[in-house]
Design an enzyme around this catalytic site. Structure first.
Site, PDB file in Angstrom:
ATOM      1  N   HIS A  20      23.425 -51.039  27.273  1.00 50.98           N
ATOM      2  CA  HIS A  20      24.329 -50.408  26.315  1.00 50.98           C
ATOM      3  C   HIS A  20      23.893 -48.958  26.133  1.00 50.98           C
ATOM      4  O   HIS A  20      22.754 -48.691  25.746  1.00 50.98           O
ATOM      5  CB  HIS A  20      24.283 -51.122  24.971  1.00 50.98           C
ATOM      6  CG  HIS A  20      24.435 -52.612  25.079  1.00 50.98           C
ATOM      7  ND1 HIS A  20      25.646 -53.214  25.320  1.00 50.98           N
ATOM      8  CD2 HIS A  20      23.515 -53.604  25.010  1.00 50.98           C
ATOM      9  CE1 HIS A  20      25.472 -54.530  25.382  1.00 50.98           C
ATOM     10  NE2 HIS A  20      24.186 -54.779  25.201  1.00 50.98           N
TER      11      HIS A  20
ATOM     12  N   ALA B 242      25.900 -68.036  14.895  1.00 56.15           N
ATOM     13  CA  ALA B 242      26.853 -69.022  15.397  1.00 56.15           C
ATOM     14  C   ALA B 242      28.154 -68.448  15.928  1.00 56.15           C
ATOM     15  O   ALA B 242      29.001 -69.191  16.394  1.00 56.15           O
ATOM     16  CB  ALA B 242      27.160 -70.037  14.296  1.00 56.15           C
TER      17      ALA B 242
ATOM     18  N   SER C 271      26.775 -61.852  14.259  1.00 57.01           N
ATOM     19  CA  SER C 271      28.098 -61.728  14.885  1.00 57.01           C
ATOM     20  C   SER C 271      28.914 -60.647  14.183  1.00 57.01           C
ATOM     21  O   SER C 271      29.951 -60.909  13.564  1.00 57.01           O
ATOM     22  CB  SER C 271      28.833 -63.073  14.845  1.00 57.01           C
ATOM     23  OG  SER C 271      28.056 -64.078  15.455  1.00 57.01           O
TER      24      SER C 271
ATOM     25  N   ALA D 275      21.625 -56.221  20.101  1.00 56.45           N
ATOM     26  CA  ALA D 275      21.059 -55.838  21.392  1.00 56.45           C
ATOM     27  C   ALA D 275      20.827 -54.337  21.519  1.00 56.45           C
ATOM     28  O   ALA D 275      20.433 -53.864  22.589  1.00 56.45           O
ATOM     29  CB  ALA D 275      21.986 -56.306  22.512  1.00 56.45           C
TER      30      ALA D 275
ATOM     31  N   ASN E 102      29.939 -57.097  20.433  1.00 62.90           N
ATOM     32  CA  ASN E 102      29.508 -56.929  19.048  1.00 62.90           C
ATOM     33  C   ASN E 102      28.858 -55.566  18.847  1.00 62.90           C
ATOM     34  O   ASN E 102      28.979 -54.949  17.783  1.00 62.90           O
ATOM     35  CB  ASN E 102      28.501 -58.020  18.672  1.00 62.90           C
ATOM     36  CG  ASN E 102      29.174 -59.316  18.266  1.00 62.90           C
ATOM     37  OD1 ASN E 102      30.181 -59.319  17.579  1.00 62.90           O
ATOM     38  ND2 ASN E 102      28.610 -60.424  18.687  1.00 62.90           N
TER      39      ASN E 102
ATOM     40  N   TYR F 262      32.273 -68.926   6.815  1.00 59.46           N
ATOM     41  CA  TYR F 262      31.213 -69.213   5.852  1.00 59.46           C
ATOM     42  C   TYR F 262      30.724 -68.022   5.037  1.00 59.46           C
ATOM     43  O   TYR F 262      30.045 -68.197   4.022  1.00 59.46           O
ATOM     44  CB  TYR F 262      30.010 -69.827   6.580  1.00 59.46           C
ATOM     45  CG  TYR F 262      30.332 -71.076   7.351  1.00 59.46           C
ATOM     46  CD1 TYR F 262      31.096 -72.103   6.797  1.00 59.46           C
ATOM     47  CD2 TYR F 262      29.868 -71.257   8.667  1.00 59.46           C
ATOM     48  CE1 TYR F 262      31.406 -73.250   7.511  1.00 59.46           C
ATOM     49  CE2 TYR F 262      30.156 -72.417   9.383  1.00 59.46           C
ATOM     50  CZ  TYR F 262      30.921 -73.397   8.801  1.00 59.46           C
ATOM     51  OH  TYR F 262      31.202 -74.539   9.511  1.00 59.46           O
TER      52      TYR F 262
END
Length: 266
Positions: free
Chosen positions: A218, A70, A93, A123, A189, A78
């Site tokens: 990347h 999220a 994340s 990724a 990230n 959270y």
């Protein structure tokens, strides 16, 4: 059958849920925590799970493993209560862990409550190599260069007040991980992941906008007295969220599979 709960009901959460449904039938979605009631209810109806809208209700019945899909703000909101409940938290994340105070609080909360933090590769790959090399003594250099379509970078705080040239390859950022994640929170990230895995907070980040790019690429360069490596990963942008790669959600599913599998690959 093992139960799993998720945070988020957007594009990457849907990719994750589809993978479970089609390829990992040994897992079942139990519940989804979403900020948007409409999205969460649609998601819950589609995947036959419960929709919950606040963390207290979520933790009353959430599965032993929670997968965050999220965004960094949600993870910061959270993570601590989830870890305090003794659950395993799979994090997509990872950029949130660039905040040193938050990272240390999360680690302490997990260790004191038998919780667990799993930061997935997203990724990229090669985290096993970076962790292995981190066990050596001595200096090392880690550089990660991310190349994306200019359109996928639009709206990033790091571009405020700048006009991005959409016609030529342009280096839009060079600097440290902390500055990178602040300026491009939805794009880098991977830089934080590489820094955490290599235990090199001084990891260098370069972000390139390339109008010819049809994938998010990347390249990680590692140099030390122990080993040298260049690792490159190119993933297609998620159709519903071009700022991210579909492989990011798949990595969370692969991590979940590893947690329960009698054989794991590291």
């Amino acid at each position: 059958m093992s139960l799993v709960s998720v945070i988020g009901a957007g594009s990457l959460a849907n990719v994750f849920a589809n993978v479970l449904h089609e390829f990992l039938p040994e897992f079942k979605l139990h519940s989804v925590l979403g900020r948007s009631q409409e999205k969460a209810e649609v998601f819950a109806s589609k995947y036959s799970c419960q929709a919950v809208f606040n963390i207290d209700d979520f933790l009353k019945e959430a599965a032993p493993v929670v997968v965050e899909l999220a965004g960094g703000a949600a993870l910061k909101d959270y993570a601590l209560p989830i870890l305090k409940s003794g659950r395993t938290l799979i994090c997509l994340s990872s950029g949130a862990f660039a905040d040193e105070d938050f990272k240390q609080q999360a680690i302490l909360t997990a260790s004191e409550n038998n919780g667990r933090i799993c930061i997935v590769n997203g990724a990229i790959g090669g985290l096993d190599f970076l962790q292995t090399c981190a066990l050596q003594r001595g200096s090392a250099e880690v550089i990660i260069e991310t190349t994306k379509s200019p359109k996928s970078l639009l709206g990033a705080p790091g571009l405020d007040g700048r006009t991005l040239d959409l016609t030529k390859r342009t280096v839009v950022f060079e600097g440290g991980v902390q500055e990178a994640i602040k300026g491009f929170p939805k794009n880098i990230n991977v830089g934080v992941i590489a820094s955490l895995a290599s235990q090199k907070p001084q990891t260098k980040v370069r972000i390139v906008a390339d109008p010819a790019a049809n994938s998010n690429t990347h390249q990680i360069t590692y140099r030390s007295a122990l080993a040298d490596a260049v690792m490159e990963f190119s993933g297609k942008p998620d159709p519903a969220n071009p700022k991210s790669s579909t492989t990011a959600a798949l990595s969370a599913a692969a991590c979940l599979k590893n947690l329960y599998s009698p054989i794991t690959f590291w």
